[in-house]
Design an enzyme around this catalytic site. Sequence first.
Site, PDB file in Angstrom:
ATOM      1  N   TYR A 158       0.696  -1.284  -0.185  1.00  0.00           N
ATOM      2  CA  TYR A 158       0.001   0.473   0.144  1.00  0.00           C
ATOM      3  C   TYR A 158       1.232   1.722  -0.278  1.00  0.00           C
ATOM      4  O   TYR A 158       0.449   1.871  -0.981  1.00  0.00           O
ATOM      5  CB  TYR A 158      -1.172  -0.247   1.547  1.00  0.00           C
ATOM      6  N   LYS A 162       0.960   4.190  -2.594  1.00  0.00           N
ATOM      7  CA  LYS A 162       0.401   5.954  -3.099  1.00  0.00           C
ATOM      8  C   LYS A 162       1.306   6.157  -3.800  1.00  0.00           C
ATOM      9  O   LYS A 162       1.802   7.340  -3.840  1.00  0.00           O
ATOM     10  CB  LYS A 162      -0.301   6.332  -1.545  1.00  0.00           C
TER      11      LYS A 162
END
Length: 253
Positions: A158, A162
Site C-alpha cells: 500500500y 501510494k
Amino acid sequence: MPAPDLSGRRALVTGASRGIGAAVADALAAAGAAVVLHGRDAALLTERAQAIAAAHGARTTTLTADLADPAAVERLAGEAWDALGGLDILVNNAGITFPALAHDQTLAEWDTTMAVNLRAPALLAARLGARMADAGGGSIVNVSSLAGLRALTEHYAYCASKAALQMATKVLALELGPRGVRANSVCPTVVLTEMGQQVWGEQAKAAPMLARIPTGRFGAPAEVAAAVVWLCSDAAGMVNGAELALDGGFSVA
C-alpha cells in the site's frame, strides 16, 4: 470565502459507491457538477447516484469496471468521456489494501494493490488528461494517502503504491499543466470509512496512531471531499503538482 462553483463541469469519480468516493461525488454534485460514479456494485452505485441526483438536482450516471483489469480501465476511460460528452474533472479515489508485514505479503496481494492503486489511476489520468487538454483544460485529483509520505508497518504494498501514485501525479502536473490540466494529490491520514474501520477500528491498534496526530482524531470522508472540490475549482487555479496532507498535523512531527 464563497463555496466553490463547478456548474457546467463534468466529473468521473472512481470508487464512488461508498466511503470517500461517495462523499466526493456528493460534494461535486452539490457544487454544480455532473458526475459519473464508478464502482463494482451496480445496484449500490445506482442507489448512490439516484440519491445524489435527488439531493442536488445533478445529472448523474454510473459505470462499473474492475480496475485490476487494464482492458476494463481503458473501456472505463472511453465510456466515462462519452457518458457526459466529455470530462473536466477526474478523481481517482478507488483503492485497496491488504494489511500485512512485508515478509507475509503475497504476490497476488502485491500485484492487485499495484494494479488498482497505481496502474488504474495512472492509466485513467493519462488517457483522460490528454483528452481534457485537447478540449481546453481540466483538473485531476488523485486520492493518495499519508502512507505515500510516511512509512507504516503492515502496509508494504500500500505504501509503495501510494508513493508511486504521488510521483506519477507530479509528472502529470509537468506534462499537462502547460495544456491547461492541473494534477494534484490529497494525502489523508486514517479516514473512518468502512475500510478504515476494518484496519483501524480496534482501539488497541488505533491508539498509537491517534497519539501521533496533533488534532487527536482520524479524518471524515466529508473533509477529504471538501479538499477535492476546492482543488477542482478555480480558487485552486495556481495549485498544480501539490501533495495536500489531510492528516491533522501528523506529518509535521
